[in-house]
Design an enzyme around this catalytic site. Structure first.
Site, PDB file in Angstrom:
ATOM      1  N   CYS A 194       0.848  -1.195   0.000  1.00  0.00           N
ATOM      2  CA  CYS A 194       0.000   0.000   0.000  1.00  0.00           C
ATOM      3  C   CYS A 194       0.883   1.244   0.000  1.00  0.00           C
ATOM      4  O   CYS A 194       1.800   1.349   0.814  1.00  0.00           O
ATOM      5  CB  CYS A 194      -0.891  -0.025   1.240  1.00  0.00           C
ATOM      6  SG  CYS A 194      -1.910   1.434   1.414  1.00  0.00           S
TER       7      CYS A 194
ATOM      8  N   CYS B  79      -7.426  -0.987   1.154  1.00  0.00           N
ATOM      9  CA  CYS B  79      -6.444  -1.494   2.114  1.00  0.00           C
ATOM     10  C   CYS B  79      -7.156  -1.665   3.455  1.00  0.00           C
ATOM     11  O   CYS B  79      -7.791  -0.730   3.939  1.00  0.00           O
ATOM     12  CB  CYS B  79      -5.299  -0.499   2.238  1.00  0.00           C
ATOM     13  SG  CYS B  79      -4.153  -0.903   3.563  1.00  0.00           S
TER      14      CYS B  79
ATOM     15  N   CYS C  72      -5.473   0.858   6.279  1.00  0.00           N
ATOM     16  CA  CYS C  72      -5.627   2.320   6.305  1.00  0.00           C
ATOM     17  C   CYS C  72      -6.794   2.820   5.466  1.00  0.00           C
ATOM     18  O   CYS C  72      -6.965   4.034   5.327  1.00  0.00           O
ATOM     19  CB  CYS C  72      -4.331   2.985   5.855  1.00  0.00           C
ATOM     20  SG  CYS C  72      -4.082   2.944   4.069  1.00  0.00           S
TER      21      CYS C  72
ATOM     22  N   CYS D  87      -8.507  -5.535  -9.860  1.00  0.00           N
ATOM     23  CA  CYS D  87      -8.101  -4.511 -10.820  1.00  0.00           C
ATOM     24  C   CYS D  87      -7.673  -3.292 -10.001  1.00  0.00           C
ATOM     25  O   CYS D  87      -8.510  -2.615  -9.414  1.00  0.00           O
ATOM     26  CB  CYS D  87      -9.298  -4.209 -11.710  1.00  0.00           C
ATOM     27  SG  CYS D  87      -8.965  -3.042 -13.011  1.00  0.00           S
TER      28      CYS D  87
HETATM   29 ZN   LIG Z   1      -2.832   1.030   3.465  1.00  0.00          ZN
END
Ligand SMILES: [Zn+2]
Length: 154
Positions: A65, A114, A117, A137
């Site tokens: 991320c 994610c 976060c 995707c």
């Molecule tokens: Zn994150």
């Protein structure tokens, strides 16, 4: 292995718990990210197809991320979907990603974020290759690749 049925269950009944949480204010994210990264991850934007740096990259490593550096995908589960966005068949860990029913633009889609976060990553579709049948995707701008170290030791 996650299947489309699991994804629908998560988006309807709730997501798996992440290992940890990272929470910051809008201003803190703005300081950390480029304007394009901020637009995509924090305001649910989409990059133009074939524009992303990671789209045609097949280097060995982990995709993390861009906001909190949590590993999300592995290069071994990346495949060329021809769509113009990096595509994967599975997350690196079942609880790395969270799923949210997205009805924007008059379509019913499943948004992927994610789980650490809440960064917007992209969407997941049930038209990927076997065995999972999934196609994650994902925007290049939402991730960075962490290359695996090559060991020269004998
Ligand atoms: Zn994150």
């Amino acid at each position: 292995m996650l299947t489309w049925k699991d994804i629908i269950n998560y988006s309807v009944k709730g997501n798996p718990l992440p290992d940890k949480r990272v929470e910051k204010t809008e201003e803190e994210w703005q300081d950390l990210l480029t304007p394009e990264q901020f637009r995509i991850t924090r305001n649910k934007g989409t990059e133009a197809p074939h524009s992303g740096a990671l789209c045609s990259s097949y280097e060995t490593g982990k995709y993390s991320c861009i906001c909190c550096e949590t590993p999300l995908f592995d290069s071994t589960i990346k495949f060329n979907s021809g769509t113009g966005w990096p595509s994967f068949t599975q997350p690196i860990k079942e609880n790395a990603i969270k799923y949210h029913k997205d009805t924007s633009f008059g379509m019913l889609r499943v948004e992927v974020m994610c789980n650490t976060c809440d960064a917007h990553l992209g969407h997941v579709f049930p038209d990927g290759p076997e065995p999972s049948g999934l196609r994650y995707c994902i925007n290049s701008e939402s991730m960075k690749i962490v290359k695996e170290r090559v060991s020269d030791e004998q």
